[in-house]
Enzyme design. Structure first.
Site, short mmCIF file in Angstrom:
data_model
loop_
_atom_site.label_atom_id
_atom_site.label_comp_id
_atom_site.label_asym_id
_atom_site.label_seq_id
_atom_site.Cartn_x
_atom_site.Cartn_y
_atom_site.Cartn_z
N ASP A 1 0.84 -1.21 0.10
CA ASP A 1 -0.17 0.03 -0.04
C ASP A 1 0.94 1.08 -0.03
O ASP A 1 0.75 2.26 -0.70
CB ASP A 1 -1.03 -0.03 1.13
N HIS B 1 6.27 -8.43 23.29
CA HIS B 1 7.81 -8.25 23.32
C HIS B 1 8.34 -8.75 21.93
O HIS B 1 8.98 -8.09 21.10
CB HIS B 1 8.49 -8.58 24.20
N SER C 1 14.89 -6.12 20.73
CA SER C 1 15.28 -7.12 21.75
C SER C 1 14.18 -8.03 22.13
O SER C 1 13.04 -7.65 22.04
CB SER C 1 15.52 -6.33 23.22
N MET C 2 14.70 -9.16 22.38
CA MET C 2 13.61 -10.41 22.78
C MET C 2 13.75 -10.58 24.26
O MET C 2 13.15 -11.29 25.09
CB MET C 2 13.89 -11.76 22.12
N ASP D 1 5.58 -4.88 28.20
CA ASP D 1 5.46 -5.51 26.87
C ASP D 1 5.28 -7.10 27.15
O ASP D 1 5.15 -7.93 26.09
CB ASP D 1 6.43 -5.41 25.96
#
Length: 553
Positions: free
Chosen positions: A20, A512, A172-173, A460
């Protein structure tokens, strides 16, 4: 304004919003460097020792090979994943290296974002993956793999080829990917590091996009390193915990985690000034039972000195703040782990310019945003993109067994004549850490966020909101930490539960990990990479400004 199109085909859906946006003239512009995290970084075995030969060039992390090895060959998998506890580097006969290249079929965390980049004109000539071995401490990333030297060369080559500065996108995890990039900025400027000079970052980096970075660390790292536990392990229920302990005990997990110097980079930074004290914390709410400032509440069951198998009637309760909790971890874990922390990391706060200048070449301070300054890059922009609205680990209720005459003041480092006796007592119990664990029986009817020994807060799902947003909305507004006046833009995404069958959580997730599939976040990142950022300003809808206002440095 881009309207969300009516998408029916699954294969088309994966390329939106890029298709889009492409129709509206958005296309690739700046070179992009992706810095992945623990979930999306594959670690390949290059070992040729006996047990690891069947796994040569196979990925021992995050794939079906990992799960098969854990289930059928656990001891070999653990030995493969461990680092040498003294050097923090490869142990003898075992070698893992990060897998390189834009491969996303197995590591779907980045998959949708890569597809969207491709849809507006990116390929592996102007989009690069800077994967790294997240187990290593920041310092050892350069020692073993020359990671920062290679990243510097990638950014320099990108500008030479395209004539433009790069956009660095880190996610970041839980591991501090944002902190790795910030460490790189200090390293590349320093004469003891990359020796690029004070203007290097300004000359080669257009923008730093920090997605969900735990800039101030996270409590989850403290519990993982202390006892090998976290919310995921204690919420399994009694039977699930029993099975897990029989198969892969918390002692084995903690021992493995402590060899990963990179994991320790996530320990909370800033002490009580940021995370609160025994009486209050910046992110306490009116309905919070107690305070998050007591990051660890330790209930001690006293053991009789004459007969350790019997318990006395005495129970002691000690509240540990962030600072004393990290101290407790260092005091009650092996010396080599404590020494590794001291060699590589710092967790304090600097509040004046003179002190900041005195420590500017101390690489341990480069790991802490409260003890270092942003680079001299007034033309660079920092984008903090993160989610909120999910319960996130913030505090833990622990239980421990303790010797009857053992001093409960864990802030006291003074050695005394009873120290060796206590060590023998702990050995008799089978090791001190065998008797420290999250008390999963602790829950509260008054505060539903207290469950199974874990007190959840706002964030998160992995990183607390305080760590995600404080530096973005307040810390880096202070010239002490941002002397070049780099513009910092914060964009928040409130979590919305997606369809139950969508493994990625839906296009409005702010979890997250899954946030990389968030429709609006993807749109923001594409705008930054394409240079279409005129409408990207702060969007703050959480309570982070209220939390930040309560932090007094």
């Amino acid at each position: 304004m881009f309207l969300k199109p009516n998408i029916t085909l699954l294969e088309d859906k994966e390329f939106y919003p890029a298709l889009d946006m492409l129709e509206r003239g958005v296309k690739s512009h700046f070179p992009v460097v992706l810095v992945p995290g623990i979930v999306s970084t594959g670690l390949e075995s290059w070992s040729t020792s006996n047990c690891s030969r069947p796994y040569f060039r196979k990925r021992m992390w995050g794939t079906t090979t990992m799960f098969r090895a854990v289930l059928l060959d656990k001891e070999c998998w653990i030995e493969t994943m461990r680092l040498d506890p003294d050097t923090g580097l490869d142990p003898p006969n075992f070698k893992l290296r990060s897998a390189q290249g834009l491969i996303f079929k197995l590591y779907w965390v980045w998959g949708k974002l890569i597809q969207n980049f491709a849809a507006i004109g990116y390929d592996n000539n102007n989009m690069h993956l800077a994967a790294y071995d997240w187990r290593l401490s920041f310092y050892n990333l350069e020692v073993r793999d020359q990671y920062f030297s290679k990243l510097k060369a990638t950014l320099e080559l990108a500008k030479k080829v395209d004539g433009k500065k790069s956009v660095i996108v880190s996610h970041s995890m839980g591991l501090s990917l944002g902190l790795v990039t910030l460490y790189f900025f200090k390293w590349v400027e320093s004469p003891t590091g990359g020796n690029g000079g004070p203007n290097w970052v300004n000359d080669y980096v257009e923008a730093f996009v920090n997605i969900g970075g735990p800039l101030l660390g996270l409590p989850k790292a403290l519990s993982a390193l202390l006892s090998g536990e976290m919310r995921d392990t204690v919420e399994l229920g009694a039977f699930g915990i029993y099975v897990l302990e029989r198969f892969f005990s918390k002692l084995e997990r903690a021992d493995l985690f402590r060899t990963w110097g990179g994991l320790s980079s996530m320990l909370p930074k800033g002490g009580e000034e940021i995370w609160g004290n025994e009486f209050q914390a910046p992110d306490d709410s009116d309905d919070t039972q107690g305070t998050y400032g007591s990051m660890l509440t330790m209930r001690s069951l006293i053991k009789k000195k004459e007969n350790p198998s019997e318990s006395s009637d005495i129970v002691k309760v000690r509240n540990h703040t962030c600072k004393s909790g990290v101290h407790f971890l260092q005091k009650h874990t092996p010396n080599r782990f404590s020494e590794m922390l001291t060699r590589n990391y710092s967790f304090g706060v600097v509040t004046d310019e003179e002190q900041m200048q005195e420590i500017k070449e101390d690489r341990t301070k480069w790991t802490n945003v409260l003890e270092s300054q942003l680079p001299n890059a007034p033309d660079m922009k920092i984008y903090c993109l993160y989610g909120y609205g999910k319960e996130t680990e913030r505090k833990y209720y622990y239980a421990r067994e303790q010797l009857e005459d053992e001093d409960d003041d864990d802030d006291d480092d003074v050695e005394d004549e009873n120290q060796e006796k206590r060590k023998r007592f702990r050995d008799k119990l089978g090791g001190f850490l065998r008797n420290v664990f999250i008390d999963s029986s602790v829950s509260s009817d008054k505060d539903p966020k207290i469950k199974s020994g874990v007190h959840n807060g706002e964030g998160d799902g992995t990183v607390p909101l305080l760590s995600l947003g404080y530096m973005c909305v307040k810390g880096w507004k202070n010239p002490l930490y941002n002397p070049a006046g780099i513009k910092v833009i914060t964009r928040e995404f409130q979590h919305q539960v997606g369809p139950p069958l969508d493994l990625r959580g839906g296009e409005n997730t702010a979890d997250h990990v899954d946030i990389l599939g968030n429709y609006e976040l993807t749109k923001d990142i594409l705008k930054i990479a394409s240079g279409s950022v005129n409408d990207l300003e702060d969007r703050i809808t959480s309570a982070i400004r209220e939390f930040a206002a309560k932090v007094k440095l």
